[in-house]
Design a protein around this motif. Structure first.
Motif, PDB file in Angstrom:
ATOM      1  N   SER A 152      -0.953   5.405  14.446  1.00 32.11           N
ATOM      2  CA  SER A 152      -0.632   3.970  14.495  1.00 32.11           C
ATOM      3  C   SER A 152      -1.708   3.123  13.820  1.00 32.11           C
ATOM      4  N   LYS A 153      -2.718   3.765  13.253  1.00 38.13           N
ATOM      5  CA  LYS A 153      -3.849   3.035  12.681  1.00 38.13           C
ATOM      6  C   LYS A 153      -3.689   2.824  11.172  1.00 38.13           C
ATOM      7  N   THR A 154      -4.141   1.645  10.703  1.00 39.24           N
ATOM      8  CA  THR A 154      -4.093   1.298   9.290  1.00 39.24           C
ATOM      9  C   THR A 154      -5.512   1.198   8.727  1.00 39.24           C
ATOM     10  N   VAL A 155      -5.600   1.096   7.418  1.00 36.07           N
ATOM     11  CA  VAL A 155      -6.907   0.911   6.785  1.00 36.07           C
ATOM     12  C   VAL A 155      -7.536  -0.394   7.256  1.00 36.07           C
ATOM     13  N   PRO A 185       1.825   6.382   7.846  1.00 33.70           N
ATOM     14  CA  PRO A 185       2.322   6.685   6.501  1.00 33.70           C
ATOM     15  C   PRO A 185       2.064   5.530   5.532  1.00 33.70           C
ATOM     16  N   GLY A 186       1.500   5.863   4.371  1.00 37.15           N
ATOM     17  CA  GLY A 186       1.142   4.844   3.395  1.00 37.15           C
ATOM     18  C   GLY A 186      -0.275   4.337   3.564  1.00 37.15           C
ATOM     19  N   GLU A 187      -0.892   4.648   4.714  1.00 37.70           N
ATOM     20  CA  GLU A 187      -2.259   4.214   5.007  1.00 37.70           C
ATOM     21  C   GLU A 187      -3.214   5.411   5.075  1.00 37.70           C
ATOM     22  N   ASP A 188      -2.737   6.578   4.659  1.00 35.99           N
ATOM     23  CA  ASP A 188      -3.514   7.809   4.805  1.00 35.99           C
ATOM     24  C   ASP A 188      -4.166   8.278   3.515  1.00 35.99           C
ATOM     25  N   SER A 222       0.825  -1.208   0.000  1.00 39.76           N
ATOM     26  CA  SER A 222       0.000   0.000   0.000  1.00 39.76           C
ATOM     27  C   SER A 222       0.860   1.259   0.000  1.00 39.76           C
ATOM     28  N   GLY A 223       0.568   2.155  -0.944  1.00 40.29           N
ATOM     29  CA  GLY A 223       1.254   3.433  -1.004  1.00 40.29           C
ATOM     30  C   GLY A 223       2.623   3.404  -1.642  1.00 40.29           C
ATOM     31  N   THR A 224       3.007   2.269  -2.262  1.00 41.11           N
ATOM     32  CA  THR A 224       4.364   2.167  -2.815  1.00 41.11           C
ATOM     33  C   THR A 224       4.379   1.875  -4.313  1.00 41.11           C
TER      34      THR A 224
END
Length: 447
Positions: A262-265, A204-207, A75-77
């Motif tokens: 600290s939270k992810t999708v 980061p990457g989950e936003d 995710s995000g990459t």
């Protein structure tokens, strides 16, 4: 079928981009087969659909003997992963670009697809990525996002004597949504939830739901006011509207704003699936994330969509955000055999009975091609909701304009600023200034 074709061609226009590989598949490496058939290497964009693509690859290989390799970017990459992979000897033969901005970055690798069968079946050919007479990106799915809600929890709230609304139909603007959400939050114990909204993932990457999807709304309305489709500089006119809904999310949630880093999708979707939250912002692709959660308590018939209301005048007529971020491109640097094999793979996927079954029932795609009948549309609840909104002539749907966002750096920095805002380390005026300044500087850098 005519109705669906008409509707599906309305919107189309995208997203999130961009060193970690989360998985790959196929029984062998990506190399041309000995019989000269060529082979396929698809770099997948969405981790949540990895298992489905693996099954598609297996079935296609069994049916045709052509090797299909699937690699999924974390995710995000995606952009970074694609840059790394195209530099290798066995580079992706099939990849995706995120609209016109993505094409400008990858045009050197995009083969002309104007003579393909897939392009001939596209319902709205104007939405393909074109350059001169060539076609270099073909959209392959229509998607929508909004606020997903659990009708069972909402009905429990509506039944309360002092409820601020008695049905979902009364919630058709931000003021009413805010009134209902804040009242529900005050009664969360009575409703059996931890918070109205699932956690706003800001790892980061989950936003991307905020720095891309939510940010699309203020940009959509600014473009609409200025009658443009792109801008080198923005005023962020609807900054306060973004703040309206973002504040509502973080202040009426399953967790405190300072914990969102600290939270992810996946955390967020699990909270919704387990009945800990009544609402969550996401798209119809999120159904698999809901359905596959162990201990899922949300019944399929209670999973619904409402628009993302932000306080814009006339939003009572606003629908979902509908479009696409997904454009197939074929690697022009690949061998002719591999290019041909990759084109035949995607054409099989969207024209054959087996392929279309995967598209509809496994991937859950609303496909923008004339090869699909009305009966060949996804039957999961969120896809059906997207089709319902597409079919409602009384509402306008919000175009996906985030394909015009200047860069991944812009989005990442916006997301980081939102986290600082949640942590109390950044004022909203400073977030707004960052968005305006970085939009301009990143647009200039891309020229």
């Amino acid at each position: 079928m005519v109705k669906l074709k008409k509707v599906v061609s309305i919107a189309l226009s995208v997203i999130m981009s961009t060193v970690v590989l989360t998985g790959c598949t196929s029984s062998s490496d990506n190399k041309a087969s000995d019989d000269g058939k060529g082979s396929v290497y698809y770099l997948n964009f969405k981790p949540e659909s990895e298992s489905q693509w693996k099954k598609i690859a297996e079935d296609y290989e069994k049916e045709t003997g052509v090797n299909v390799k699937i690699v999924t970017a974390a995710s995000g990459t995606y952009e970074q992963t694609l840059k790394s992979e195209v530099a290798k000897k066995d580079a992706p033969t099939l990849f995706q670009i995120n609209g016109p901005v993505g094409y400008e970055s990858w045009k050197e690798y995009c083969a002309d697809l104007k003579d393909t069968e897939l392009y001939s079946h596209l319902l709205n050919q104007d939405m393909a990525i074109k350059d001169g007479d060539g076609v270099y990106g073909i959209p392959y799915v229509e998607e929508g996002y909004g606020i997903i809600y659990n009708q069972a929890i909402m009905d429990k709230y509506f039944a309360l004597d002092a409820a601020k609304a008695k049905s979902i139909d009364e919630i058709n603007n931000f003021d009413k949504l805010k009134e209902v959400a804040e009242d529900m939050q005050s009664k969360k114990d009575e409703l059996g939830i931890d918070g109205v909204f699932a956690s706003t993932s800001l790892t980061p990457g989950e936003d991307w739901r905020w720095q891309t999807h939510l940010a699309n709304l203020p940009i959509y309305y600014e473009y609409k006011d200025k009658d443009v489709k792109n801008l080198d500089e923005i005023d962020f006119t609807y900054s306060d509207n973004f703040k309206n809904i973002f504040d509502l999310y973080i202040n009426n949630s399953t967790c405190e704003p300072t914990l969102l880093g600290s939270k992810t999708v996946s955390d967020s979707m699990a909270e919704f699936a387990l009945g800990k939250a009544a609402m969550v912002q996401n798209g119809n692709w999120g159904w698999s994330q809901i359905a596959e959660v162990d201990g899922n308590t949300v019944k399929e018939e209670y999973v619904k969509f409402m628009p993302i209301y932000t306080g814009v005048e006339g939003e009572e007529k606003q629908g979902l955000c509908i479009g696409t971020e997904n454009y197939f491109s074929i690697n022009s640097k690949a061998s002719e055999a591999d290019q041909k094999a990759s084109i035949e793979f995607v054409e099989w996927l969207f024209t054959s009975e087996t392929g279309k079954n995967h598209v509809t029932n496994e991937l859950g795609f609303i496909a923008p091609f004339d090869t699909f009948e009305d009966s060949e549309t996804p039957q999961d609840p969120l896809a059906k909701e997207v089709i319902r909104y597409l079919s409602n002539d009384d509402l306008y749907n919000v175009d996906w304009n985030f394909t015009t966002f200047p860069s991944q750096t812009f989005k990442d920095d916006f997301g980081a600023a939102l986290l600082e805002y949640c942590n109390g380390n950044m004022k909203w005026e400073d977030v707004k200034k960052l968005v305006i300044d970085e939009w301009a500087s990143e647009k200039e850098a891309s020229k």
